[in-house]
Scaffold this motif. Structure first.
Motif, PDB file in Angstrom:
ATOM      1  N   GLY A   1       0.805  -1.209   0.000  1.00 39.19           N
ATOM      2  CA  GLY A   1       0.000   0.000   0.000  1.00 39.19           C
ATOM      3  C   GLY A   1       0.840   1.262   0.000  1.00 39.19           C
ATOM      4  N   LYS A   2       2.125   1.121   0.324  1.00 38.51           N
ATOM      5  CA  LYS A   2       3.042   2.273   0.291  1.00 38.51           C
ATOM      6  C   LYS A   2       4.168   2.024  -0.711  1.00 38.51           C
ATOM      7  N   GLU A   3       5.058   1.104  -0.399  1.00 39.42           N
ATOM      8  CA  GLU A   3       6.159   0.790  -1.315  1.00 39.42           C
ATOM      9  C   GLU A   3       5.837  -0.386  -2.243  1.00 39.42           C
ATOM     10  N   LEU A   4       4.625  -0.859  -2.167  1.00 28.47           N
ATOM     11  CA  LEU A   4       4.192  -1.997  -2.970  1.00 28.47           C
ATOM     12  C   LEU A   4       2.707  -1.809  -3.280  1.00 28.47           C
ATOM     13  N   ALA A   5       2.336  -1.958  -4.559  1.00 24.23           N
ATOM     14  CA  ALA A   5       0.952  -1.727  -4.982  1.00 24.23           C
ATOM     15  C   ALA A   5       0.569  -0.274  -4.674  1.00 24.23           C
ATOM     16  N   GLY A   6      -0.515  -0.042  -3.910  1.00 22.89           N
ATOM     17  CA  GLY A   6      -0.885   1.315  -3.532  1.00 22.89           C
ATOM     18  C   GLY A   6      -1.312   2.184  -4.703  1.00 22.89           C
ATOM     19  N   LYS A   7      -1.298   3.489  -4.495  1.00 22.99           N
ATOM     20  CA  LYS A   7      -1.819   4.414  -5.510  1.00 22.99           C
ATOM     21  C   LYS A   7      -0.968   4.452  -6.764  1.00 22.99           C
ATOM     22  N   PHE A   8       0.318   4.048  -6.647  1.00 21.42           N
ATOM     23  CA  PHE A   8       1.194   4.027  -7.818  1.00 21.42           C
ATOM     24  C   PHE A   8       1.242   2.654  -8.481  1.00 21.42           C
ATOM     25  N   ASN A   9       0.522   1.694  -7.910  1.00 22.66           N
ATOM     26  CA  ASN A   9       0.527   0.322  -8.418  1.00 22.66           C
ATOM     27  C   ASN A   9       1.962  -0.181  -8.604  1.00 22.66           C
ATOM     28  N   ILE A  10       2.743  -0.078  -7.550  1.00 22.11           N
ATOM     29  CA  ILE A  10       4.168  -0.419  -7.593  1.00 22.11           C
ATOM     30  C   ILE A  10       4.342  -1.927  -7.710  1.00 22.11           C
ATOM     31  N   SER A  11       5.130  -2.355  -8.673  1.00 20.99           N
ATOM     32  CA  SER A  11       5.379  -3.773  -8.896  1.00 20.99           C
ATOM     33  C   SER A  11       6.497  -4.259  -7.987  1.00 20.99           C
ATOM     34  N   PRO A  12       6.637  -5.575  -7.813  1.00 17.11           N
ATOM     35  CA  PRO A  12       7.750  -6.106  -7.016  1.00 17.11           C
ATOM     36  C   PRO A  12       9.113  -5.681  -7.574  1.00 17.11           C
ATOM     37  N   ILE A  13       9.218  -5.571  -8.887  1.00 11.44           N
ATOM     38  CA  ILE A  13      10.482  -5.167  -9.498  1.00 11.44           C
ATOM     39  C   ILE A  13      10.804  -3.727  -9.117  1.00 11.44           C
ATOM     40  N   GLU A  14       9.818  -2.840  -9.205  1.00 13.09           N
ATOM     41  CA  GLU A  14      10.017  -1.436  -8.845  1.00 13.09           C
ATOM     42  C   GLU A  14      10.274  -1.274  -7.352  1.00 13.09           C
ATOM     43  N   ALA A  15       9.744  -2.193  -6.556  1.00  8.62           N
ATOM     44  CA  ALA A  15       9.950  -2.137  -5.103  1.00  8.62           C
ATOM     45  C   ALA A  15      11.334  -2.641  -4.710  1.00  8.62           C
TER      46      ALA A  15
ATOM     47  N   LYS B   1       6.706  -2.090 -18.156  1.00  4.47           N
ATOM     48  CA  LYS B   1       7.861  -1.206 -18.282  1.00  4.47           C
ATOM     49  C   LYS B   1       8.271  -0.688 -16.905  1.00  4.47           C
ATOM     50  N   LEU B   2       9.564  -0.684 -16.650  1.00  3.42           N
ATOM     51  CA  LEU B   2      10.092  -0.184 -15.379  1.00  3.42           C
ATOM     52  C   LEU B   2      10.094   1.337 -15.431  1.00  3.42           C
ATOM     53  N   ARG B   3       9.161   1.943 -14.695  1.00  6.62           N
ATOM     54  CA  ARG B   3       9.008   3.398 -14.752  1.00  6.62           C
ATOM     55  C   ARG B   3       9.716   4.102 -13.604  1.00  6.62           C
ATOM     56  N   LYS B   4       9.538   3.537 -12.418  1.00 12.04           N
ATOM     57  CA  LYS B   4      10.096   4.160 -11.218  1.00 12.04           C
ATOM     58  C   LYS B   4      10.683   3.083 -10.320  1.00 12.04           C
ATOM     59  N   ARG B   5      11.275   3.522  -9.231  1.00 10.41           N
ATOM     60  CA  ARG B   5      11.889   2.564  -8.318  1.00 10.41           C
ATOM     61  C   ARG B   5      11.887   3.121  -6.895  1.00 10.41           C
ATOM     62  N   ILE B   6      11.717   2.206  -5.930  1.00  3.41           N
ATOM     63  CA  ILE B   6      11.776   2.594  -4.522  1.00  3.41           C
ATOM     64  C   ILE B   6      13.240   2.713  -4.097  1.00  3.41           C
ATOM     65  N   ILE B   7      13.561   3.804  -3.416  1.00  3.74           N
ATOM     66  CA  ILE B   7      14.922   3.996  -2.897  1.00  3.74           C
ATOM     67  C   ILE B   7      14.855   4.398  -1.420  1.00  3.74           C
ATOM     68  N   SER B   8      15.922   4.133  -0.685  1.00  6.33           N
ATOM     69  CA  SER B   8      16.061   4.586   0.699  1.00  6.33           C
ATOM     70  C   SER B   8      16.871   5.873   0.703  1.00  6.33           C
ATOM     71  N   PHE B   9      16.579   6.760   1.643  1.00  2.57           N
ATOM     72  CA  PHE B   9      17.335   8.013   1.729  1.00  2.57           C
ATOM     73  C   PHE B   9      17.401   8.479   3.175  1.00  2.57           C
ATOM     74  N   GLU B  10      18.303   9.390   3.441  1.00  2.00           N
ATOM     75  CA  GLU B  10      18.362  10.044   4.746  1.00  2.00           C
ATOM     76  C   GLU B  10      18.387  11.551   4.539  1.00  2.00           C
ATOM     77  N   MET B  11      17.834  12.271   5.489  1.00  2.00           N
ATOM     78  CA  MET B  11      17.737  13.727   5.406  1.00  2.00           C
ATOM     79  C   MET B  11      19.049  14.374   5.860  1.00  2.00           C
ATOM     80  N   THR B  12      19.350  15.500   5.270  1.00  2.00           N
ATOM     81  CA  THR B  12      20.514  16.283   5.711  1.00  2.00           C
ATOM     82  C   THR B  12      20.109  17.281   6.790  1.00  2.00           C
ATOM     83  N   GLU B  13      18.812  17.474   6.974  1.00  2.00           N
ATOM     84  CA  GLU B  13      18.298  18.382   7.997  1.00  2.00           C
ATOM     85  C   GLU B  13      17.480  17.598   9.017  1.00  2.00           C
ATOM     86  N   ARG B  14      17.212  18.229  10.154  1.00  2.00           N
ATOM     87  CA  ARG B  14      16.433  17.589  11.210  1.00  2.00           C
ATOM     88  C   ARG B  14      14.938  17.775  10.912  1.00  2.00           C
ATOM     89  N   ALA B  15      14.419  16.865  10.106  1.00  2.00           N
ATOM     90  CA  ALA B  15      13.002  16.925   9.732  1.00  2.00           C
ATOM     91  C   ALA B  15      12.556  15.550   9.266  1.00  2.00           C
TER      92      ALA B  15
END
Length: 558
Positions: free
Chosen positions: A465-479, A502-516
């Motif tokens: 529902g967030k990083e899989l399926a959900g509003k973007f219909n994220i596939s296992p490959i994109e996840a 078609k591979l359109r987007k991809r899930i990535i991990s990130f960290e913030m440079t600011e406290r937010a």
């Protein structure tokens, strides 16, 4: 009589031949025979054969010695996985098997038949209790007769449709019949549709314990669940430094039993179920015929005829309904080939529901460095050594305080040491309190869904529902979970559609440079251009960083 007989044996002999020959052999009993055909990757006939099932394996009678050598070579290459047999070069037949040749006569295979008799055949329309009789010439005469009419699979199908089981999920050459067999002609199967229904909020068996311990209770996916007891930060730290105990009784637990259980799960999930050994588990996906993710699941193999499937609480009813409609053989599982269906029905039970009675199950998750020490204090004496040897994805069946439990080395927090306990709902309160009591001196505390979410985000695990399926219909490959989609399987529900996506987007991990804290839905901007959106975000008290997961355009995801 020259050599014409092959012996096919091994654990996967039946499923191997089922994917290779055109007839359905799934209901053959020991001593029974049927006629079938073998085609190559181009849909050209290799040989017309007769199969006989034995207690261990099958006998394959070829038309002559020359054909036998050809068939033996072809089957060996398929078994080894070193040959292209389909327009899809990723596909492999379910092997390996043991292939041997013997010198024999036709009469050794069919001692009850006389020259000119018809061969007993289980055709596509036959039931498990009856044989259809194929009014065909003896198998050694088939190649010559078929040659006169052309050896292409389409031509042969028109002449001998009874030798083709179009309801099989897959056989070599099947795709080449698409033009001959109208995919929507005369079929009465329905498309699966599931509509979410709102109802009363449900409670796990441990709900009274959560209230007694002062947990902050909030609605979650139709359940009243503890979000935290003291604080998410404290409970997150416990997972990483000592151990925390989670109630995950909201998850669905579905039992799949029967002779065809392995094949059933291999068809309805993306991972390769035949790899699993007894007392092993793995992660997988359930797709619909459109290639969309219905859910991500864990599959536990007790033995080859008994499995558990654990699904997300939000999808529990949907998955339960989907498995049942597939099992019914009355719904479409492949829109291009509506005849396809599972070959053997299985027994399905929803063990997470009260309707399971005394068999109703729930799950606890004990996660963190000290979790093994706690379990060693309370496990039955006979299970201690097995617990100490337990590796990731393995599980044991043992007892705690005289109550039967399954202890699986698994978790959703990213911790190296963590366990999930399957137990009777009636015993959950006793074992919950026992774990907390014995773990008190080791820093074990109860934890809610807040820490479960922050730890899984920290580990980079997707949430349906967030990083899989959900509003973007994220596939296992994109996840980023393509490893759990085994395209080498010739077919599973949704395979062809997912492979073409078609591979359109991809899930990535990130960290913030600011406290937010990055909130779900926040845009990701690069050089004044929106390139994606945050799907999950949190503060990681262990790393003391603000982190998240985001769905980015593919060109910015590296």
């Amino acid at each position: 009589m020259s050599e014409r007989l092959l012996k096919i044996s091994g654990k996967r002999a039946e499923t191997f031949l089922q994917q290779v020959v055109t007839s359905d052999i799934s209901s053959l009993k020991s001593g029974e025979s049927l006629s079938s055909l073998l085609f190559n990757r181009d849909g050209i006939l290799l040989d017309a054969i007769t199969l006989k099932k034995r207690e261990k394996g099958f006998l394959v009678l070829c038309s002559n010695a020359k054909k036998m050598r050809l068939v033996k070579s072809w089957l060996k290459e398929l078994s080894n996985g070193y040959i292209i047999f389909d327009e899809d070069i990723l596909a492999k037949i379910n092997g390996p098997v043991i292939i041997g040749g013997q010198t024999s006569t036709f009469d050794k295979l069919h001692p009850h038949l006389s020259p000119g008799d018809s061969l007993p055949l289980r055709g596509a329309g036959a039931t498990n209790k009856e044989h259809r009789i194929a009014r065909l010439p003896r198998c050694e005469a088939w190649p010559e007769r078929i040659k006169e009419r052309g050896k292409d699979i389409k031509t042969i199908y028109k002449e001998y449709p009874e030798l083709f089981s179009l309801s099989k999920p897959y056989f070599v050459g099947q795709k080449r019949l698409k033009e001959v067999v109208s995919p929507h002609k005369n079929h009465k199967k329905r498309a699966f549709f599931y509509e979410e229904k709102e109802g009363k909020l449900k409670k796990t068996p441990l709900y009274p314990e959560h209230l007694r311990r002062g947990a902050k209770i909030s609605p979650f996916a139709g359940w009243e669940m503890p979000i935290f007891y003291t604080s998410i930060i404290e409970e997150h730290q416990a997972v990483r430094r000592t151990a925390a105990l989670f109630d995950i009784g909201h998850m669905g637990i579905i039992e799949i039993k029967g002779k065809g259980a392995t094949s059933f799960l291999d068809i309805v999930t993306t991972n390769y179920v035949w790899w699993l050994k007894d007392k092993e588990s793995f992660y997988s996906f359930v797709l619909n015929p459109d290639g969309d993710v219905l859910d991500d699941v864990m599959i536990y193999r007790k033995n080859g005829k008994n499995y558990l499937l654990v699904c997300n609480c939000i999808n529990q009813e949907k998955i339960w309904n989907w498995l049942n409609v597939v099992n019914s053989k009355q719904y479409l599982i492949d829109e291009d080939y509506p005849q396809k269906e599972i070959k053997e029905k299985v027994i399905l039970r929803n063990l997470s529901k009260q309707s399971a009675g005394k068999e109703q199950k729930t799950i606890l998750a004990l996660q963190g460095p000290n979790s093994l020490l706690v379990l060693k204090r309370i496990i039955a004496e006979g299970g201690l050594r097995r617990l100490e040897k337990l590796q990731k994805r393995e599980f044991i069946e043992t007892a705690i305080a005289g109550r039967e439990v399954i202890i699986a080395c698994a978790g959703y927090t990213g911790e190296k040491i963590g366990f999930e306990l399957f137990l009777s709902s009636a015993d959950s309160g006793l074992i919950w309190n026992l774990l907390l009591k014995e773990g008190e001196g080791l820093g074990v505390i109860p934890a809610g869904l807040g820490a479960r979410d922050s730890t899984r985000t920290e580990a980079g695990f997707p949430l349906w529902g967030k990083e899989l399926a959900g509003k973007f219909n994220i596939s296992p490959i994109e996840a980023g979970a393509g490893f759990y989609v085994k395209f080498h399987k010739p077919w599973f529900v949704g395979r062809e559609v997912l492979l073409r996506k078609k591979l359109r987007k991809r899930i990535i991990s990130f960290e913030m440079t600011e406290r937010a804290i990055p909130r779900e839905g926040y845009p990701v901007i690069f050089k004044n251009k929106r390139i994606g959106e945050v799907t999950s975000g949190t503060f990681s008290p262990f790393t003391e960083k603000y982190i998240g997961l985001a769905y980015l355009n593919i060109e910015y995801s590296d």
